[in-house]
Scaffold this active site. Structure first.
Site, PDB file in Angstrom:
ATOM      1  N   SER A  37      -6.038   4.434  -4.056  1.00  0.00           N
ATOM      2  CA  SER A  37      -5.748   3.054  -4.426  1.00  0.00           C
ATOM      3  C   SER A  37      -5.930   2.959  -5.940  1.00  0.00           C
ATOM      4  O   SER A  37      -7.058   2.877  -6.442  1.00  0.00           O
ATOM      5  CB  SER A  37      -6.723   2.119  -3.689  1.00  0.00           C
ATOM      6  OG  SER A  37      -6.383   0.789  -3.952  1.00  0.00           O
ATOM      7  N   LYS A  94       1.111  -7.131   0.318  1.00  0.00           N
ATOM      8  CA  LYS A  94       0.634  -8.017   1.410  1.00  0.00           C
ATOM      9  C   LYS A  94       1.501  -9.275   1.532  1.00  0.00           C
ATOM     10  O   LYS A  94       1.034 -10.407   1.345  1.00  0.00           O
ATOM     11  CB  LYS A  94      -0.821  -8.430   1.201  1.00  0.00           C
ATOM     12  CG  LYS A  94      -1.811  -7.276   1.267  1.00  0.00           C
ATOM     13  CD  LYS A  94      -3.244  -7.787   1.260  1.00  0.00           C
ATOM     14  CE  LYS A  94      -4.257  -6.688   1.365  1.00  0.00           C
ATOM     15  NZ  LYS A  94      -4.366  -5.856   0.152  1.00  0.00           N
ATOM     16  N   ASP A  97       4.606 -14.676   3.909  1.00  0.00           N
ATOM     17  CA  ASP A  97       5.301 -15.968   3.919  1.00  0.00           C
ATOM     18  C   ASP A  97       6.411 -15.946   4.979  1.00  0.00           C
ATOM     19  O   ASP A  97       6.580 -14.950   5.692  1.00  0.00           O
ATOM     20  CB  ASP A  97       5.861 -16.257   2.511  1.00  0.00           C
ATOM     21  CG  ASP A  97       5.821 -17.742   2.175  1.00  0.00           C
ATOM     22  OD1 ASP A  97       6.161 -18.555   3.072  1.00  0.00           O
ATOM     23  OD2 ASP A  97       5.464 -18.090   1.042  1.00  0.00           O
ATOM     24  N   GLY A 230     -10.293   3.516  -3.584  1.00  0.00           N
ATOM     25  CA  GLY A 230     -10.056   3.052  -4.951  1.00  0.00           C
ATOM     26  C   GLY A 230     -11.196   3.422  -5.867  1.00  0.00           C
ATOM     27  O   GLY A 230     -11.231   4.500  -6.450  1.00  0.00           O
TER      28      GLY A 230
HETATM   29  P1  BMP Z   1     -11.911  -0.050  -3.308  1.00  0.00           P
HETATM   30  O1  BMP Z   1     -11.950   1.313  -2.619  1.00  0.00           O
HETATM   31  O2  BMP Z   1     -12.058   0.026  -4.782  1.00  0.00           O
HETATM   32  O3  BMP Z   1     -12.846  -1.053  -2.670  1.00  0.00           O
HETATM   33  O4  BMP Z   1     -10.419  -0.624  -3.124  1.00  0.00           O
HETATM   34  C1  BMP Z   1      -9.870  -0.930  -1.870  1.00  0.00           C
HETATM   35  C2  BMP Z   1      -8.402  -1.235  -1.990  1.00  0.00           C
HETATM   36  O5  BMP Z   1      -7.880  -1.493  -0.684  1.00  0.00           O
HETATM   37  C3  BMP Z   1      -8.062  -2.458  -2.836  1.00  0.00           C
HETATM   38  O6  BMP Z   1      -6.830  -2.203  -3.481  1.00  0.00           O
HETATM   39  C4  BMP Z   1      -7.862  -3.564  -1.820  1.00  0.00           C
HETATM   40  O7  BMP Z   1      -6.905  -4.518  -2.253  1.00  0.00           O
HETATM   41  C5  BMP Z   1      -7.344  -2.816  -0.603  1.00  0.00           C
HETATM   42  N1  BMP Z   1      -7.740  -3.406   0.702  1.00  0.00           N
HETATM   43  C6  BMP Z   1      -9.067  -3.556   1.084  1.00  0.00           C
HETATM   44  O8  BMP Z   1      -9.979  -3.173   0.348  1.00  0.00           O
HETATM   45  N2  BMP Z   1      -9.347  -4.092   2.311  1.00  0.00           N
HETATM   46  C7  BMP Z   1      -8.398  -4.529   3.168  1.00  0.00           C
HETATM   47  O9  BMP Z   1      -8.722  -4.981   4.246  1.00  0.00           O
HETATM   48  C8  BMP Z   1      -7.048  -4.372   2.789  1.00  0.00           C
HETATM   49  C9  BMP Z   1      -6.742  -3.820   1.555  1.00  0.00           C
HETATM   50  O10 BMP Z   1      -5.473  -3.658   1.203  1.00  0.00           O
END
Ligand code: BMP
Length: 259
Positions: A37, A94, A97, A230
């Protein structure tokens, strides 16, 4: 008797959608179930990160609307990297709409997502019309859609009946829907991919409601297919090494599930 867990290659041969087939083949070939991510806000930083971690990932996930300097040249370079390292591109827009609106959000605006993404995703809050609208745009293009059936954040409402109806919408649209964003295995259909965000090497949470599970918990115990990481990668002092560690942790957890 425990049902036999299929390998990525076995599942690829059962997929009717070209995108899920391609993704499963990449996962088998590169021995990785890791999606990066790439949530950085400058395109050069994103491209550098992706070039470094490319050998370890099966797909990169973007939030095009968080880039300060999104432009056509960035898209071109990201596509070149996807060819160089053999990974797919997932734009995490995501869509949420009515069908008529998502048609324009997907094909137009500044980002023209349907010109470059291999994978997109949608909330099912509006009902099946959101999928029909997106599918209209994707007609004739190799694009697969994931439905957000569950979320990683604390207090989210994607649970129970909402999750079950989402699974039903996915199963009813096999020509376009290739799987889920979810926290556990939701469908036994081998063509549907389960992808889980909220993954770090240690369980925990951030200050804004994100909750983390480990690759082992997500893949081995909960039966998901893919980890989405991410900050665990781009926030590490050595992102390439972090990506390598997540690749190994995720793939070992998959092998453990097979055995
Ligand atoms: P991180 O590993 O830094 O927490 O990032 C997680 C990524 O996954 C972000 O881009 C977030 O928008 C996405 N995401 C999430 O964390 N949980 C969800 O339920 C759905 C997601 O798309």
């Amino acid at each position: 008797v425990k049902p036999k867990v299929l390998t990525y290659a076995e599942r690829a041969s059962q997929c009717t959608h070209s995108v899920s087939r391609r993704l499963l083949k990449i996962m088998e070939q590169k021995k990785t179930n890791l999606v990066l991510s790439a949530d950085v806000t400058k395109s050069k930083e994103l491209l550098d990160l992706v070039d470094k971690t490319g050998p370890h990932i099966c797909m990169v996930k973007t939030h095009a609307d968080t880039l300060d300097d999104f432009c056509d040249d960035f898209v071109e370079k990201l596509k070149q990297l996807s060819n160089k390292h053999n990974f797919l591109i997932f734009e995490d827009r995501k869509f949420a709409d009515i069908g008529n609106t998502v048609v324009h959000q997907f094909s137009g605006g500044v980002h023209r997502i349907s010109d470059w993404a291999d994978v997109i995703n949608a909330h099912t809050v509006p009902g099946a019309g959101v999928v029909q609208g997106l599918q209209k745009v994707a007609q004739g293009k190799d694009i697969g859609c994931l439905l957000i059936a569950e979320m990683s954040s604390a207090g989210n409402l994607a649970t129970g009946d909402y999750t079950q109806v989402t699974v039903k919408i996915a199963e009813e649209n096999p020509d376009f829907v290739i799987g889920f964003i979810c926290l556990s295995k939701l469908s036994s259909n081998p063509a549907l991919l389960h992808m889980t965000p909220g993954v770090q090497l240690k369980e925990g949470q951030d200050a804004l409601g994100q909750r983390y599970l480990t690759p082992q918990e997500v893949i081995s115990n909960r039966g998901s297919d893919i980890i989405i990481v991410g900050r665990g990668i781009y926030g590490a002092s050595d992102p390439t090494e972090a990506a390598r560690q997540f690749q190994i942790a995720g793939y070992d957890a998959y092998l453990a599930r097979l055995s």
